[in-house]
Design a protein around this motif. Structure first.
Motif, PDB file in Angstrom:
ATOM      1  N   GLN A 465      -5.119  -2.001 -11.577  1.00 51.37           N
ATOM      2  CA  GLN A 465      -6.304  -1.989 -11.843  1.00 51.37           C
ATOM      3  C   GLN A 465      -6.560  -0.967 -11.030  1.00 51.37           C
ATOM      4  O   GLN A 465      -7.162  -0.410 -11.311  1.00 51.37           O
ATOM      5  CB  GLN A 465      -7.249  -2.428 -12.073  1.00 51.37           C
ATOM      6  N   ARG A 466      -6.482  -1.787  -9.507  1.00 48.75           N
ATOM      7  CA  ARG A 466      -6.746  -0.633  -8.401  1.00 48.75           C
ATOM      8  C   ARG A 466      -5.681   0.307  -8.527  1.00 48.75           C
ATOM      9  O   ARG A 466      -6.214   2.024  -7.714  1.00 48.75           O
ATOM     10  CB  ARG A 466      -6.443  -0.776  -7.130  1.00 48.75           C
ATOM     11  N   ILE A 467      -4.418   0.462  -8.562  1.00 48.51           N
ATOM     12  CA  ILE A 467      -3.584   0.972  -8.384  1.00 48.51           C
ATOM     13  C   ILE A 467      -4.037   2.376 -10.040  1.00 48.51           C
ATOM     14  O   ILE A 467      -3.804   3.709  -9.491  1.00 48.51           O
ATOM     15  CB  ILE A 467      -1.603   0.452  -8.716  1.00 48.51           C
ATOM     16  N   ILE A 508      -0.119  11.212  -5.068  1.00 48.18           N
ATOM     17  CA  ILE A 508      -0.492   9.757  -5.622  1.00 48.18           C
ATOM     18  C   ILE A 508       0.432   8.970  -5.193  1.00 48.18           C
ATOM     19  O   ILE A 508      -0.276   8.152  -4.663  1.00 48.18           O
ATOM     20  CB  ILE A 508       0.444   9.995  -7.707  1.00 48.18           C
ATOM     21  N   ARG A 509       1.700   8.764  -4.377  1.00 45.33           N
ATOM     22  CA  ARG A 509       2.349   7.690  -3.228  1.00 45.33           C
ATOM     23  C   ARG A 509       0.998   7.274  -2.155  1.00 45.33           C
ATOM     24  O   ARG A 509       0.517   6.074  -2.216  1.00 45.33           O
ATOM     25  CB  ARG A 509       3.576   8.577  -3.315  1.00 45.33           C
ATOM     26  N   ALA A 510       0.754   8.151  -1.530  1.00 44.65           N
ATOM     27  CA  ALA A 510      -0.207   8.117  -0.970  1.00 44.65           C
ATOM     28  C   ALA A 510      -1.361   7.560  -1.039  1.00 44.65           C
ATOM     29  O   ALA A 510      -1.872   7.151  -0.024  1.00 44.65           O
ATOM     30  CB  ALA A 510      -0.414   9.730   0.037  1.00 44.65           C
ATOM     31  N   ALA A 511      -2.056   8.106  -1.514  1.00 44.94           N
ATOM     32  CA  ALA A 511      -3.321   7.252  -2.313  1.00 44.94           C
ATOM     33  C   ALA A 511      -3.027   6.128  -2.413  1.00 44.94           C
ATOM     34  O   ALA A 511      -3.565   5.259  -2.190  1.00 44.94           O
ATOM     35  CB  ALA A 511      -4.104   8.430  -4.012  1.00 44.94           C
ATOM     36  N   VAL A 512      -1.628   5.554  -3.586  1.00 50.37           N
ATOM     37  CA  VAL A 512      -1.723   4.073  -3.343  1.00 50.37           C
ATOM     38  C   VAL A 512      -1.247   3.391  -2.720  1.00 50.37           C
ATOM     39  O   VAL A 512      -2.250   2.209  -2.330  1.00 50.37           O
ATOM     40  CB  VAL A 512      -0.667   4.113  -4.698  1.00 50.37           C
ATOM     41  N   ALA A 513      -0.518   4.419  -1.257  1.00 54.96           N
ATOM     42  CA  ALA A 513      -0.272   3.950  -0.374  1.00 54.96           C
ATOM     43  C   ALA A 513      -1.830   3.084   0.111  1.00 54.96           C
ATOM     44  O   ALA A 513      -1.638   1.747   1.218  1.00 54.96           O
ATOM     45  CB  ALA A 513      -0.579   4.098   0.816  1.00 54.96           C
ATOM     46  N   GLN A 520      -8.018 -10.273  -1.873  1.00 60.05           N
ATOM     47  CA  GLN A 520      -7.239 -10.886  -2.969  1.00 60.05           C
ATOM     48  C   GLN A 520      -5.707 -11.724  -2.058  1.00 60.05           C
ATOM     49  O   GLN A 520      -5.953 -12.642  -2.461  1.00 60.05           O
ATOM     50  CB  GLN A 520      -6.115  -9.667  -3.861  1.00 60.05           C
ATOM     51  N   ALA A 521      -5.328 -11.217  -0.754  1.00 57.67           N
ATOM     52  CA  ALA A 521      -3.839 -11.087   0.139  1.00 57.67           C
ATOM     53  C   ALA A 521      -4.235 -10.992   1.032  1.00 57.67           C
ATOM     54  O   ALA A 521      -3.938  -9.473   1.083  1.00 57.67           O
ATOM     55  CB  ALA A 521      -2.808 -11.555  -0.886  1.00 57.67           C
ATOM     56  N   PRO A 522      -4.240 -11.363   2.180  1.00 53.37           N
ATOM     57  CA  PRO A 522      -4.576 -10.628   3.834  1.00 53.37           C
ATOM     58  C   PRO A 522      -3.663  -9.546   3.622  1.00 53.37           C
ATOM     59  O   PRO A 522      -3.548  -8.138   4.206  1.00 53.37           O
ATOM     60  CB  PRO A 522      -4.825 -11.946   4.871  1.00 53.37           C
ATOM     61  N   GLU A 523      -2.384 -10.255   3.231  1.00 61.06           N
ATOM     62  CA  GLU A 523      -0.523  -9.379   3.418  1.00 61.06           C
ATOM     63  C   GLU A 523      -0.934  -8.806   2.099  1.00 61.06           C
ATOM     64  O   GLU A 523       0.595  -7.523   2.493  1.00 61.06           O
ATOM     65  CB  GLU A 523       0.034 -10.647   3.994  1.00 61.06           C
ATOM     66  N   LEU A 524      -1.492  -8.214   1.791  1.00 64.12           N
ATOM     67  CA  LEU A 524      -1.032  -7.612   0.121  1.00 64.12           C
ATOM     68  C   LEU A 524      -1.128  -6.451   0.428  1.00 64.12           C
ATOM     69  O   LEU A 524      -2.195  -5.529   0.708  1.00 64.12           O
ATOM     70  CB  LEU A 524      -1.856  -8.189  -0.678  1.00 64.12           C
ATOM     71  N   LYS A 525       0.184  -5.399   0.664  1.00 67.06           N
ATOM     72  CA  LYS A 525       0.309  -4.143   0.382  1.00 67.06           C
ATOM     73  C   LYS A 525       1.131  -3.650  -0.384  1.00 67.06           C
ATOM     74  O   LYS A 525       2.320  -3.440  -0.474  1.00 67.06           O
ATOM     75  CB  LYS A 525       0.265  -3.396   2.360  1.00 67.06           C
ATOM     76  N   PRO A 526       0.304  -3.605  -1.913  1.00 72.46           N
ATOM     77  CA  PRO A 526       1.284  -2.516  -2.968  1.00 72.46           C
ATOM     78  C   PRO A 526       1.463  -1.132  -2.700  1.00 72.46           C
ATOM     79  O   PRO A 526       1.137   0.070  -2.086  1.00 72.46           O
ATOM     80  CB  PRO A 526       0.171  -2.947  -3.588  1.00 72.46           C
ATOM     81  N   SER A 527       2.547  -1.143  -3.354  1.00 78.80           N
ATOM     82  CA  SER A 527       3.668   0.482  -2.857  1.00 78.80           C
ATOM     83  C   SER A 527       3.923   0.514  -4.381  1.00 78.80           C
ATOM     84  O   SER A 527       4.174   0.388  -5.374  1.00 78.80           O
ATOM     85  CB  SER A 527       4.375   1.207  -2.041  1.00 78.80           C
ATOM     86  N   ILE A 528       4.180   2.303  -4.465  1.00 79.05           N
ATOM     87  CA  ILE A 528       5.095   2.413  -5.533  1.00 79.05           C
ATOM     88  C   ILE A 528       6.192   3.475  -5.738  1.00 79.05           C
ATOM     89  O   ILE A 528       6.328   4.184  -4.493  1.00 79.05           O
ATOM     90  CB  ILE A 528       4.064   3.459  -6.527  1.00 79.05           C
ATOM     91  N   SER A 529       6.913   3.691  -6.697  1.00 81.22           N
ATOM     92  CA  SER A 529       8.192   4.707  -6.128  1.00 81.22           C
ATOM     93  C   SER A 529       7.803   5.471  -7.841  1.00 81.22           C
ATOM     94  O   SER A 529       7.212   4.708  -8.153  1.00 81.22           O
ATOM     95  CB  SER A 529       9.453   3.792  -6.641  1.00 81.22           C
TER      96      SER A 529
END
Length: 569
Positions: A465-467, A508-513, A520-529
């Protein structure tokens, strides 16, 4: 690749036998697996004579199974639901287990994956409580088949279950079930593009079936193994196996088997560069599956016809085949939507009719004088007007919900696959007509399966949802992002060259970064290709443009993820 399901009959019969010896249900379920029409006739004859609630529920469960095998899935669902409800009311766990397994497999077929898994796991737990090892294995196989579905794609979990089953079958010396499980492992590995491993497992299944000397199972294995060999470039070996399988199916007078092998052989000939020969097989397969209105096979056939025609230089025919494939895909999606909306309409109108009948009966009972009759008529008229208003309001709301269901992904609120492809086809036609640039970007969340496995699917849904929100905000007005499936997205960039699209993809990639998921989790850092492709004369169809974007996406992943790659010229 279609999974083998030879465990189905043995599991159902074992469930029936465990429930009660020589009951109407047991006799009926044995018959339904081989002659659904006869089973339906048996239920019709025996049901009016039954007084026992458990026997009635069992017969209706059997009727659901026979309806399912007859292609009447919607009616089957009602019977399964009744059997589950009655078994729960009667606290009959043996009947409940059978009903849950059948309803779970039905729900999986209809794409209700979460409900299907819940039913199958609950049925499995009941088998464990009863110590019923045979049906535990049946339930476990059904769960594994669901995880291996190309729409669920939890292949690692499916393989874990299949390998557990394989150990049990090898220990028992159950050759047929062992061959089936080898086959299903191979099919799952093929979906994961692990072709050498898939080939090895298919060969194991084929060796066992040669030992069993069952011609139909040998032909089934040969066709599947040949597809993998063809994909690996071993064309002559693949064609020999397909020729032998075709001979077996013709000997068995199995028309569907013949048509299925012709589809596979056409694809193999096309991969071998023998496009003219491929067209003959593909046309024969198309004739059969058109007669039987099998959209799933026609989807694959038209894809192969398009590639074979293009390989022959027949670009007009290739374009027509691609158009037919898109028509079939839309029909598949509409078919599923129509089935679900039809059930909602039937349920709605039934409830309204029951309410209206009850209101009328109450009014008639209360009317004992002319005045009261007139008063009742007036009241009923007002109630009817109010009911019509309520019905109209609900129908409008329902129509809006159905339109939303048809066009929007429920989780992310983005256009779904069907809606996005409609918008994309319109945009491409406009770009071709106006000679304006157009580009597409294919997005995929990096290591999304690891996120689900580590933090749970609820966290995975939040990440999606956030991405989705971040990507949508990063786009210009008029650009469109749609969720195609799972963690996969496509972006439509109107009036955009390849260079401009690369810049948009980087935004888009930078916005997702920058998406914050630390709650949700302190170490969670999602990214996209991201992979980007632009429309040009050499990639003049939507399918080709999207494939080039998808190829660029895979390069982005191979080159380290969290990056943008352009399609190769």
């Amino acid at each position: 690749m279609k999974l083998r399901i030879s465990l189905l009959l043995s599991g159902l019969l074992a469930t029936a036998a465990a429930w009660a010896a020589d009951t109407p249900f047991e006799r009926c379920i044995s018959l339904s697996a081989t002659n659904p029409a006869a089973a339906l006739k048996q239920v019709q004859d025996e049901l009016p004579q039954q007084k026992d609630a458990a026997a009635i529920a069992g017969l209706r469960l059997c009727r659901g199974h026979a309806l399912l095998l007859s292609g009447k899935r919607e009616q089957a669902v009602d019977e399964f639901q009744f059997a589950v409800s009655e078994a729960e009311r009667l606290r009959d766990n043996s009947l409940l287990a059978a009903a849950l397994l059948l309803r779970g497999e039905q729900r999986g077929y209809d794409g209700q994956y979460a409900d299907a898994i819940a039913d199958l796991k609950r049925g499995y737990e009941l088998m464990v409580q009863r110590g019923d090892v045979l049906n535990q294995n049946y339930a476990l196989n059904a769960i594994a088949n669901l995880y291996a579905d190309s729409n669920v794609k939890d292949y690692e979990q499916a393989l874990q279950y299949y390998r557990k089953l394989l150990i049990a079958h090898l220990a028992k010396g159950a050759e047929q079930d062992t061959a089936t499980t080898y086959f299903n492992i191979a099919s799952t590995l093929e979906k994961m593009e692990q072709l050498p491993a898939a080939q090895e497992q298919f060969e194991q299944a084929l060796a066992i079936d040669h030992k069993r000397n069952v011609g139909s199972d040998i032909a089934y294995d040969e066709r599947a193994l040949a597809v993998v060999l063809s994909k690996r470039g071993q064309h002559e070996a693949a064609l020999r196996l397909l020729d032998h399988a075709l001979q077996q199916y013709r000997s068995d007078q199995d028309e569907e088997g013949v048509a299925t092998v012709q589809l596979s052989r056409g694809a193999a000939l096309r991969r071998a560069g023998r496009n003219a020969a491929a067209l003959a097989d593909l046309d024969a397969a198309r004739t059969y599956f058109q007669q039987h209105d099998n959209l799933r096979y026609l989807d694959k056939i038209y894809e192969e016809l398009g590639l074979a025609q293009a390989g022959n230089g027949n670009w007009h025919e290739a374009y027509i085949a691609r158009g037919e494939q898109m028509r079939v895909k839309q029909a598949l999606e509409k078919q599923l939507l129509d089935e679900r909306s039809s059930r909602l309409r039937v349920q709605f109108h039934t409830e309204q009719a029951q309410r209206n009948n009850a209101s009328l009966a109450s009014a008639l009972e209360a009317a004992d004088t002319i005045r009261r009759w007139q008063y009742a008529a007036l009241v009923l008229s007002l109630l009817a007007i109010a009911a019509l208003g309520v019905m109209m309001k609900r129908q409008i709301a329902q129509a809006r919900r159905m339109r939303d269901l048809a066009l929007t992904d429920e989780l992310t609120r983005l256009p779904n696959r069907r809606h996005f492809l409609e918008l994309a086809h319109t945009a491409l036609a406009q770009a071709q007509r106006d000679h304006t640039p157009l580009a597409f970007a294919a997005l995929d969340i990096d290591h999304f399966k690891r996120i689900n496995d580590t933090y749970g699917h609820a966290v995975g849904d939040v990440v999606l949802q956030r991405i989705s929100h971040a990507a949508r905000v990063a786009l210009r007005p008029g650009d469109v992002i749609g969720r195609i499936g799972g963690e996969e997205f496509l972006v439509l960039l109107r009036g955009t060259t390849l260079e401009q699209a690369m810049g948009a993809a980087e935004r888009i990639r930078a916005a997702v970064a920058e998406v914050d998921c630390r709650d949700q989790a302190p170490e969670l850092k999602p990214s996209i290709s991201i992979g980007v492709a632009a429309y040009d004369a050499l990639a003049g169809t939507l399918e080709l443009i999207c494939k080039r974007a998808d190829d660029a996406l895979y390069r982005a992943k191979a080159n380290g993820r969290n990056r943008v790659e352009a399609a190769l010229a």
